[in-house]
Design an enzyme around this catalytic site. Structure first.
Site, PDB file in Angstrom:
ATOM      1  N   HIS A  76      39.596  54.696  33.996  1.00 22.95           N
ATOM      2  CA  HIS A  76      39.203  53.730  32.940  1.00 22.95           C
ATOM      3  C   HIS A  76      37.806  53.695  33.036  1.00 22.95           C
ATOM      4  O   HIS A  76      37.253  53.516  33.926  1.00 22.95           O
ATOM      5  CB  HIS A  76      39.692  52.463  33.108  1.00 22.95           C
ATOM      6  CG  HIS A  76      41.205  52.226  32.719  1.00 22.95           C
ATOM      7  ND1 HIS A  76      41.662  51.200  32.654  1.00 22.95           N
ATOM      8  CD2 HIS A  76      42.133  53.193  32.712  1.00 22.95           C
ATOM      9  CE1 HIS A  76      43.239  51.351  32.277  1.00 22.95           C
ATOM     10  NE2 HIS A  76      43.254  52.706  32.213  1.00 22.95           N
ATOM     11  N   TYR A 205      40.634  41.229  29.244  1.00 22.09           N
ATOM     12  CA  TYR A 205      40.074  39.847  29.772  1.00 22.09           C
ATOM     13  C   TYR A 205      40.426  38.961  28.698  1.00 22.09           C
ATOM     14  O   TYR A 205      39.244  39.191  27.928  1.00 22.09           O
ATOM     15  CB  TYR A 205      38.795  40.174  30.772  1.00 22.09           C
ATOM     16  CG  TYR A 205      39.357  40.558  32.140  1.00 22.09           C
ATOM     17  CD1 TYR A 205      38.999  42.106  32.088  1.00 22.09           C
ATOM     18  CD2 TYR A 205      39.473  39.940  33.286  1.00 22.09           C
ATOM     19  CE1 TYR A 205      39.077  42.835  33.127  1.00 22.09           C
ATOM     20  CE2 TYR A 205      39.524  40.752  34.443  1.00 22.09           C
ATOM     21  CZ  TYR A 205      39.307  42.050  34.555  1.00 22.09           C
ATOM     22  OH  TYR A 205      39.449  42.703  35.617  1.00 22.09           O
ATOM     23  N   PRO A 296      40.904  36.633  41.863  1.00 21.43           N
ATOM     24  CA  PRO A 296      41.143  38.085  41.401  1.00 21.43           C
ATOM     25  C   PRO A 296      40.310  38.605  40.266  1.00 21.43           C
ATOM     26  O   PRO A 296      40.405  39.864  39.811  1.00 21.43           O
ATOM     27  CB  PRO A 296      42.724  37.939  41.427  1.00 21.43           C
ATOM     28  CG  PRO A 296      42.705  36.616  40.997  1.00 21.43           C
ATOM     29  CD  PRO A 296      41.960  35.937  41.812  1.00 21.43           C
ATOM     30  N   LYS A 300      37.931  42.656  42.983  1.00 25.69           N
ATOM     31  CA  LYS A 300      37.280  43.069  43.953  1.00 25.69           C
ATOM     32  C   LYS A 300      37.783  43.058  45.335  1.00 25.69           C
ATOM     33  O   LYS A 300      37.365  43.586  46.417  1.00 25.69           O
ATOM     34  CB  LYS A 300      36.134  42.129  44.025  1.00 25.69           C
ATOM     35  CG  LYS A 300      35.217  42.443  42.920  1.00 25.69           C
ATOM     36  CD  LYS A 300      34.385  44.011  43.034  1.00 25.69           C
ATOM     37  CE  LYS A 300      33.623  44.106  41.881  1.00 25.69           C
ATOM     38  NZ  LYS A 300      33.998  45.438  41.264  1.00 25.69           N
ATOM     39  N   TYR A 388      31.264  45.820  38.102  1.00 22.40           N
ATOM     40  CA  TYR A 388      32.893  46.059  37.991  1.00 22.40           C
ATOM     41  C   TYR A 388      33.074  47.270  38.524  1.00 22.40           C
ATOM     42  O   TYR A 388      34.090  47.577  39.426  1.00 22.40           O
ATOM     43  CB  TYR A 388      33.188  45.815  36.579  1.00 22.40           C
ATOM     44  CG  TYR A 388      34.706  45.756  36.466  1.00 22.40           C
ATOM     45  CD1 TYR A 388      35.053  44.530  36.339  1.00 22.40           C
ATOM     46  CD2 TYR A 388      35.705  46.780  36.410  1.00 22.40           C
ATOM     47  CE1 TYR A 388      36.537  44.376  36.029  1.00 22.40           C
ATOM     48  CE2 TYR A 388      36.848  46.708  36.386  1.00 22.40           C
ATOM     49  CZ  TYR A 388      37.387  45.209  36.206  1.00 22.40           C
ATOM     50  OH  TYR A 388      38.808  45.302  36.065  1.00 22.40           O
TER      51      TYR A 388
HETATM   52  C1  PHB Z   1      45.854  43.842  38.379  1.00 17.37           C
HETATM   53  O1  PHB Z   1      45.910  45.005  37.848  1.00 17.37           O
HETATM   54  O2  PHB Z   1      46.557  43.526  39.048  1.00 17.37           O
HETATM   55  C2  PHB Z   1      44.351  43.354  38.310  1.00 17.37           C
HETATM   56  C3  PHB Z   1      43.440  43.951  37.421  1.00 17.37           C
HETATM   57  C4  PHB Z   1      42.347  43.144  37.157  1.00 17.37           C
HETATM   58  C5  PHB Z   1      42.081  42.027  37.970  1.00 17.37           C
HETATM   59  C6  PHB Z   1      43.069  41.462  38.633  1.00 17.37           C
HETATM   60  C7  PHB Z   1      43.929  42.064  38.851  1.00 17.37           C
HETATM   61  O3  PHB Z   1      40.736  41.526  37.759  1.00 17.37           O
END
Ligand code: PHB
Length: 398
Positions: A76, A205, A296, A300, A388
């Site tokens: 991505h 997000y 989460p 990270k 990120y």
């Molecule tokens: C996930 O796919 O589990 C995931 C992705 C992004 C995040 C947290 C968890 O910030």
């Protein structure tokens, strides 16, 4: 005592930190034994994180465990931040000079590492019991454990505590040595894994009046979705229907539709930021979640664990090649510089995107301004993107 064993580095825990360390040491010609109280099956099936930074991908590739990731992982080059019902793309490729992230589940990484360890004669003992660590304040550290009712002891030069937040290594360090830094968040995440084609090519997000939501994925057929919830949310109150309803509400955007599917798994996770300093005592080194936890939101946790053991492995490499302990002695200092930057980023993403129960109208306006700024200013978007995809790792990879 049955079967006394000897190795150079004894590793407690066969998660990402322990297995990456063990395999890196093998590549450096350093012997290790890993002990893990869970079964290999459990470790390889447990759904955890899914986002690998560019540096993590590069390291796994250089270690020779990147074959399956290369074919099955999804690259991505951006994420979407969604608020006020509108999406805004953060273009990583453009903002970071070509970098991206890889969607590839943590348990798949663990399968690849276990296979690589098995293929190269690695000693990884699963389902051991009563693990304890001793003698690390002197020069004769040992790891004791039981297997099938028999007691065993491994004598080693060093111990790596890669046994997670609830592991035994950190609490084995005498009290008064470590300083803990903790921040709890007044919410958790309700997460589902669903047999549904991801409704977006990239992660979304979302900041919504009713709380944060995240659309993520594991494969082109499996979605991973999260909802902000109470920290002690009772999952039994969340029937599938209610989960989808809430996801539709929070993720809504003009002309966009969330694809539903069978929910394969659901659960609630708490959120906290946690660091101990230093990450070393005598010949015991802590790495990954045994030393720090991030919420989460920045994706990270696994990446930070891998960054720790990369520094640690180089310290061992220098020690066994030259007898010098300079790098090992600065392990904690080097690792913590990155840990704190990643803590800052994870806290910032979390603070920007969640509703806080005690927030006042000022906080809410400030959050919206932050989102507006991050998505409207190239400089601000760039700081998100560079964090990120992953901050630079010190030195070359291997
Ligand atoms: C996930 O796919 O589990 C995931 C992705 C992004 C995040 C947290 C968890 O910030």
């Amino acid at each position: 005592m049955a079967n006394p064993q000897r190795t150079q580095v004894g590793i407690v825990g066969a998660g990402p930190a322990g297995l990456v360390l063990s395999h890196l040491l093998y590549l450096y010609g350093i012997d290790s034994i890993v002990v893990e109280n869970r079964s290999r099956q459990y470790v390889e099936d447990r759904v955890r994180a899914g986002v690998l930074e560019q540096g993590t991908v590069d390291l796994l590739t250089e270690m020779g465990v990147g074959e399956r990731m290369k074919t099955e992982g999804l690259i991505h080059y951006g994420i979407e931040l969604r608020f006020g019902g509108r999406g805004h793309r953060i273009d990583f490729k453009d903002l970071t000079g070509g970098k991206g992230i890889m969607i590839y589940a943590q348990h798949e990484v663990l399968k690849d590492l276990n296979n690589a360890r098995a293929a190269t004669g690695g000693q990884v003992y699963f389902e051991v019991e009563d693990v304890s660590v001793h003698g690390f304040d002197g020069c004769r550290p040992t790891i004791r454990y039981k297997k099938d009712g028999n007691s065993h002891e491994i004598s080693c030069d060093f111990i790596a505590g890669c046994d997670g937040f609830h592991g035994i290594c950190r609490p084995s360090i005498p009290s008064g040595v470590l300083t803990e830094y903790v921040r709890e968040y007044p919410f958790g995440w309700l997460g589902i894994l669903a047999e549904a084609r991801p409704s977006s090519e990239e992660l979304i997000y979302t900041y919504h009046d009713r709380g944060f939501a995240l659309l993520s994925m594991r494969t082109p057929r499996i979605s991973r979705l999260y909802l902000q919830c109470k920290p002690d949310e009772d999952i039994a109150l969340w029937e599938d229907e209610r989960i989808w309803q809430e996801l539709h509400t929070r993720l809504t955007s003009d002309g966009w539709k969330l694809t539903e599917g069978e929910i394969l798994q659901k659960g609630v996770t708490g959120m906290r930021s946690f660091v101990v300093e230093p990450m070393q005592y005598g010949r015991l080194f802590l790495a990954g979640d045994s030393a720090h936890i991030v919420p989460p939101t920045g994706a990270k946790g696994l990446n930070l664990a891998v960054a720790d053991v990369r520094v640690l492995a180089r310290g061992f490499k220098e020690f066994y090649a030259t007898g010098r302990r300079d790098l090992l002695d600065s392990y904690s200092e080097i690792a913590l510089r990155r840990v704190w930057k990643v803590q800052r980023f994870s806290w910032w993403m979390t603070s920007m995107l969640h509703r806080f129960p005690d927030e006042n109208p000022f906080d809410r306006r400030r959050q919206l301004a932050e989102l507006d700024y991050v998505t409207g200013s190239r400089a601000a978007a760039k700081t998100l993107a560079e964090n990120y995809v992953g901050l630079k790792l010190p030195g070359r990879h291997l």
